[in-house]
Enzyme design. Structure first.
Site, mmCIF file in Angstrom:
data_model
loop_
_atom_site.group_PDB
_atom_site.id
_atom_site.type_symbol
_atom_site.label_atom_id
_atom_site.label_comp_id
_atom_site.label_asym_id
_atom_site.label_seq_id
_atom_site.Cartn_x
_atom_site.Cartn_y
_atom_site.Cartn_z
ATOM 1 N N ARG A 51 0.809 -1.227 0.000
ATOM 2 C CA ARG A 51 0.000 0.000 0.000
ATOM 3 C C ARG A 51 0.840 1.273 0.000
ATOM 4 O O ARG A 51 0.598 2.189 -0.794
ATOM 5 C CB ARG A 51 -0.901 0.069 1.246
ATOM 6 C CG ARG A 51 -2.200 -0.646 1.118
ATOM 7 C CD ARG A 51 -2.584 -1.206 2.452
ATOM 8 N NE ARG A 51 -1.620 -2.242 2.763
ATOM 9 C CZ ARG A 51 -1.732 -3.504 2.317
ATOM 10 N NH1 ARG A 51 -2.777 -3.850 1.643
ATOM 11 N NH2 ARG A 51 -0.804 -4.402 2.574
ATOM 12 N N THR A 52 1.792 1.365 0.914
ATOM 13 C CA THR A 52 2.477 2.653 1.087
ATOM 14 C C THR A 52 3.296 2.995 -0.152
ATOM 15 O O THR A 52 3.181 4.093 -0.705
ATOM 16 C CB THR A 52 3.367 2.609 2.348
ATOM 17 O OG1 THR A 52 2.581 2.096 3.422
ATOM 18 C CG2 THR A 52 3.890 3.976 2.701
ATOM 19 N N LYS A 80 25.784 -3.437 -0.021
ATOM 20 C CA LYS A 80 27.257 -3.358 0.009
ATOM 21 C C LYS A 80 27.731 -2.588 1.227
ATOM 22 O O LYS A 80 28.919 -2.316 1.376
ATOM 23 C CB LYS A 80 27.759 -2.628 -1.246
ATOM 24 C CG LYS A 80 27.359 -3.269 -2.544
ATOM 25 C CD LYS A 80 27.869 -2.394 -3.707
ATOM 26 C CE LYS A 80 27.010 -2.537 -4.934
ATOM 27 N NZ LYS A 80 27.219 -1.427 -5.875
ATOM 28 N N ARG A 101 11.103 3.965 3.760
ATOM 29 C CA ARG A 101 10.711 2.980 4.792
ATOM 30 C C ARG A 101 11.961 2.211 5.192
ATOM 31 O O ARG A 101 12.752 1.802 4.330
ATOM 32 C CB ARG A 101 9.654 2.022 4.260
ATOM 33 C CG ARG A 101 9.430 0.858 5.215
ATOM 34 C CD ARG A 101 8.238 0.035 4.848
ATOM 35 N NE ARG A 101 7.004 0.771 5.070
ATOM 36 C CZ ARG A 101 5.794 0.213 4.984
ATOM 37 N NH1 ARG A 101 5.670 -1.062 4.670
ATOM 38 N NH2 ARG A 101 4.707 0.925 5.199
ATOM 39 N N HIS A 129 4.517 5.779 11.750
ATOM 40 C CA HIS A 129 4.112 5.634 10.333
ATOM 41 C C HIS A 129 3.147 6.790 10.024
ATOM 42 O O HIS A 129 1.940 6.606 9.897
ATOM 43 C CB HIS A 129 3.423 4.276 10.156
ATOM 44 C CG HIS A 129 3.222 3.841 8.733
ATOM 45 N ND1 HIS A 129 3.353 4.683 7.639
ATOM 46 C CD2 HIS A 129 2.869 2.634 8.223
ATOM 47 C CE1 HIS A 129 3.095 4.006 6.534
ATOM 48 N NE2 HIS A 129 2.803 2.765 6.857
HETATM 49 N N1 CP Z 1 -0.350 -0.089 5.878
HETATM 50 C C1 CP Z 1 0.852 -0.326 5.315
HETATM 51 O O1 CP Z 1 1.868 0.280 5.669
HETATM 52 O O2 CP Z 1 0.843 -1.304 4.342
HETATM 53 P P1 CP Z 1 2.105 -1.744 3.494
HETATM 54 O O3 CP Z 1 3.077 -2.408 4.466
HETATM 55 O O4 CP Z 1 1.583 -2.679 2.454
HETATM 56 O O5 CP Z 1 2.739 -0.514 2.922
#
Ligand code: CP
Length: 306
Positions: A51-52, A80, A101, A129
């Site tokens: 999703r993100t 590396k 991320r 998040h």
């Molecule tokens: N909600 C969320 O962060 O989903 P993903 O891990 O698929 O990005």
């Protein structure tokens, strides 16, 4: 440089503005389809995501911009041994904005020290998040019409669930909010969240290990997955993973207008039979993610120009 590392980096007024823009984009997408022409978003994902990452990429493409990046650490020079700071400094020269991320708490903040473009935290370990929280807030606003006077139940892995930490911070700013914290003993909300966002603000809350016992008073039920990737041993994960499984039967005592949210992915914690319930908002929630990320990209790029 304006970054988004923690949801508290945005004021409540700014969040209202982002929600307003997201709703406008949903209504009039054509107004925005060239807004980021010649701009590039880099998605640096050291951890898996559906999703993100994809909603960020879809957001930038729908704004007329372009995207580049990697979706796992092993396909980048992190394999590396390159540091996050060096990567951020280098990639800043290839793009206008970065969504990152990382499995380590604080990595996007470290990246922001050397980046010369805005950094967006797209999830850092078991910490925060913030863009999921923007998605969640847009969902609450669209489904409930308000942030005030809501009783919010958060259920599942409150220890490692970074979406819960950011959501509690964001919701703690609204009038009349109450929290119900539902988790096994081992997965209780960490002190750094509970003290700062609930106790210090005098927000009423209760804790329970039983979802059914508190179901009837919730306006929002926010389910979460037990975060297997953060456990030190598989045995504990297997013991705790099915602590809560939401079924139509368990929803019998829930309010007619309660909404069920989940950041997704789900594993077992919501049975597929619940998907037919009109209160199940989690797929609508995931869809909202694209529009609020469009609004965020626009805001950060606008501020970077100033
Ligand atoms: N909600 C969320 O962060 O989903 P993903 O891990 O698929 O990005």
């Amino acid at each position: 440089m304006r970054n988004l590392i923690n949801i508290m980096d945005l004021s409540a007024k700014e969040i209202d503005g982002l929600i307003e823009t997201a709703c406008d984009i949903m209504k009039f997408p054509e107004k925005y389809e060239r807004a980021c022409e010649h701009k590039i978003l880099a998605t640096l994902f050291y951890e898996p995501s559906t999703r993100t990452r994809l909603s960020f990429e879809s957001a930038m493409l729908s704004l007329g911009g372009q995207v580049l990046g990697f979706s796992e650490a092993n396909s980048s020079s992190a394999a590396k041994g390159e540091s996050v700071s060096d990567t951020a400094a280098i990639v800043s020269g290839y793009c206008d904005i970065i969504a990152m991320r990382h499995p380590k708490e604080g990595a996007p903040l470290v990246a922001a020290q050397t980046a010369s473009v805005p950094i967006i935290n797209a999830g850092d370990g078991g910490h925060y998040h913030p863009t999921q929280t923007l998605t969640d807030l847009l969902t609450v606003k669209r489904e409930k019409g308000t942030f005030d006077n809501l009783t919010i139940g958060v259920c599942g892995d409150l220890k490692f669930g970074r979406t819960v930490h950011s959501l509690i911070g964001a919701m703690s700013r609204y009038e009349g909010v109450r929290f119900v914290l539902i988790s096994p003993e081992e997965l209780k909300l960490p002190r750094f969240v509970k003290q700062q966002f609930i106790k210090d603000k005098g927000i009423p809350y209760e804790q329970s290990t039983q979802l059914e016992e508190v179901m009837d008073r919730l306006d929002v039920l926010y389910m979460t997955r037990v975060q297997r990737e953060r456990f030190f041993n598989e045995e504990d994960y297997l013991r705790l993973r099915d602590s809560y499984i939401l079924t139509p039967d368990k929803l019998k005592s829930a309010k007619e207008d309660m909404i069920i949210m989940h950041p997704l992915p789900r594993v077992n914690e919501i049975s597929v039979e619940v998907d037919k319930d009109p209160r199940a908002a989690y797929f609508r929630q995931a869809h909202n993610g694209k529009y609020i990320r469009m609004a965020l990209i626009l805001k950060l790029l606008e501020e970077a120009k100033a």
